[in-house]
Design a protein around this motif. Structure first.
Motif, PDB file in Angstrom:
ATOM      1  N   LEU A 150       1.637   9.372  -6.084  1.00  0.00           N
ATOM      2  CA  LEU A 150       2.116  10.719  -6.156  1.00  0.00           C
ATOM      3  C   LEU A 150       2.850  11.141  -7.009  1.00  0.00           C
ATOM      4  CD1 LEU A 150       2.344  10.840  -2.089  1.00  0.00           C
ATOM      5  CD2 LEU A 150       0.543  11.813  -3.541  1.00  0.00           C
ATOM      6  N   SER A 151       3.830  10.362  -7.304  1.00  0.00           N
ATOM      7  CA  SER A 151       4.864  10.434  -8.400  1.00  0.00           C
ATOM      8  C   SER A 151       4.535  10.697  -9.736  1.00  0.00           C
ATOM      9  CB  SER A 151       5.945   9.357  -8.428  1.00  0.00           C
ATOM     10  OG  SER A 151       6.580   9.222  -7.157  1.00  0.00           O
ATOM     11  N   SER A 190       0.829  -1.188   0.109  1.00  0.00           N
ATOM     12  CA  SER A 190       0.075   0.191  -0.007  1.00  0.00           C
ATOM     13  C   SER A 190       0.830   1.279  -0.075  1.00  0.00           C
ATOM     14  CB  SER A 190      -0.806  -0.049   1.450  1.00  0.00           C
ATOM     15  OG  SER A 190      -1.543  -1.232   1.147  1.00  0.00           O
ATOM     16  N   ALA A 191       2.085   1.403   0.953  1.00  0.00           N
ATOM     17  CA  ALA A 191       2.981   2.438   0.685  1.00  0.00           C
ATOM     18  C   ALA A 191       3.490   2.455  -0.525  1.00  0.00           C
ATOM     19  CB  ALA A 191       3.911   2.361   2.046  1.00  0.00           C
ATOM     20  N   LEU A 192       3.829   1.595  -1.036  1.00  0.00           N
ATOM     21  CA  LEU A 192       4.357   1.760  -2.454  1.00  0.00           C
ATOM     22  C   LEU A 192       3.554   2.274  -3.511  1.00  0.00           C
ATOM     23  CD1 LEU A 192       7.140   1.022  -4.414  1.00  0.00           C
ATOM     24  CD2 LEU A 192       5.968  -1.343  -4.580  1.00  0.00           C
ATOM     25  N   LEU A 218       1.003   4.159  -3.283  1.00  0.00           N
ATOM     26  CA  LEU A 218       0.767   5.579  -2.601  1.00  0.00           C
ATOM     27  C   LEU A 218       1.903   6.388  -3.164  1.00  0.00           C
ATOM     28  CD1 LEU A 218      -0.801   7.968  -1.299  1.00  0.00           C
ATOM     29  CD2 LEU A 218       0.464   7.325   0.870  1.00  0.00           C
ATOM     30  N   VAL A 219       3.263   5.965  -3.171  1.00  0.00           N
ATOM     31  CA  VAL A 219       4.315   6.792  -3.718  1.00  0.00           C
ATOM     32  C   VAL A 219       4.136   6.793  -5.061  1.00  0.00           C
ATOM     33  CG1 VAL A 219       6.857   6.533  -3.842  1.00  0.00           C
ATOM     34  CG2 VAL A 219       5.766   5.984  -1.692  1.00  0.00           C
ATOM     35  N   LEU A 220       3.913   5.609  -5.760  1.00  0.00           N
ATOM     36  CA  LEU A 220       3.948   5.714  -7.138  1.00  0.00           C
ATOM     37  C   LEU A 220       2.668   6.541  -7.767  1.00  0.00           C
ATOM     38  CD1 LEU A 220       4.464   1.839  -7.876  1.00  0.00           C
ATOM     39  CD2 LEU A 220       5.864   3.394  -8.171  1.00  0.00           C
TER      40      LEU A 220
END
Length: 310
Positions: free
Chosen positions: A146-147, A138-140, A142-144
């Motif tokens: 946003l990027s 889930s964290a990964l 979210l980062v993708l």
């Protein structure tokens, strides 16, 4: 016969009495919470490995629970949560098992009772805890996300944007003034130096500032070059261009050389100049205009007419 029957009855009585007493002892014998959980598991024919897979409780913790060594678990909350999940999985009363576990642990933490009463999430219950892999995934994601959003915004909403000139307006004016002083000093060397000036050759424009927009075209209006020149960038007017001309809003930001020697700028003012001839002959005529006392614009037009006629 009666005696035999009575004797037989007397002989069998002790066995029945023993069996009943054993059953009573079995029923009333105190059992630990871990023992009850283990017995229920075995009654269902479940292995520790299977139970661990279904509850997501590590097998070593299940073994610790069955031996009643709750104090060896990571924390009291884990002991209660694991026991509750274990009980539900093997069909026992989870509240009863939890109460017994707390008794075996000793002094009770008041916050546990409050959490039970309010029905809130208990961190010791692994069945309710997301797996570590799911959290990382889930964290990964979210980062993708946003990027990707940032790149989309940068590409489609502010496309072409970039850093401007690092020089302040004051620094740019100082640089222009210095360049003008140097040119005036060079022109003040005398008529002999003027006589040795350029008579022709390649015409080169050099941008003195970033984002200097300029367009070059010939007498027929065909475009030779159009862009925003960066500081220090140069453009050489094609030698075979028919009546080359320029259109720019920053004539003061363009240095000009003819045959490798510098000639005056088109203007020192921040103004729009269009259809200005930039052949070697036209530029040299503009450079000589202040010395001869003739009008610069008239000389430029005459040079343009000569170039066009040729």
């Amino acid at each position: 016969m009666v005696e035999n029957d009575e004797g037989a009855h007397d002989m069998s009585a002790p066995d029945s009495e023993f069996d009943g007493e054993a059953a009573h002892v079995e029923e009333t014998a105190p059992r630990t919470a871990g023992g009850r959980l283990k017995a229920a598991r075995e009654a269902r024919g479940m292995s520790l490995e299977q139970l661990s897979s279904e509850t997501r409780i590590p097998q070593r913790h299940l073994e610790t629970i069955e031996t009643g060594e709750f104090a060896n678990l990571p924390a009291r909350t884990y002991a209660v949560g694991f026991a509750r999940t274990y009980a539900k999985q093997v069909g026992l009363d989870s509240r009863e098992i939890v109460d017994q576990v707390r008794q075996e642990l000793g002094a009770e933490d008041p916050s546990e009772r409050r959490a039970d009463r309010d029905g809130k999430f208990e961190p010791g219950d692994p069945a309710r805890v997301p797996s570590r892999g799911l959290v990382l995934l889930s964290a990964l994601a979210l980062v993708l996300l946003l990027s990707g959003g940032f790149l989309f915004y940068r590409t489609y909403f502010i496309a072409g944007s970039g850093p401007g000139s690092i020089l302040t307006a004051e620094q740019q004016r100082e640089a222009a003034a210095k360049a003008l002083e140097e040119r005036l000093a060079a022109r003040g060397e005398g008529d002999a130096a003027a006589a040795d000036g350029p008579t022709g050759g390649p015409v080169v424009f050099t941008a003195l500032q970033d984002d200097t927009w300029v367009k070059f075209y010939d007498a027929n209006g065909d475009q030779l070059m159009q862009k925003q020149m960066s500081e220090g960038e140069t453009y050489t007017v094609p030698a075979d261009a028919d009546g080359p001309q320029i259109w720019t809003g920053r004539p003061f930001a363009l240095a000009i050389t003819v045959g490798g020697q510098e000639v005056p700028k088109l203007s020192e003012e921040d103004e729009i100049m269009k259809d200005v001839p930039v052949s070697a002959e036209a530029l040299l005529a503009r450079g000589r205009a202040p010395d001869s006392g003739t009008d610069a614009a008239g000389d430029a037009e005459a040079a343009n007419a000569d170039t066009t006629a040729g």
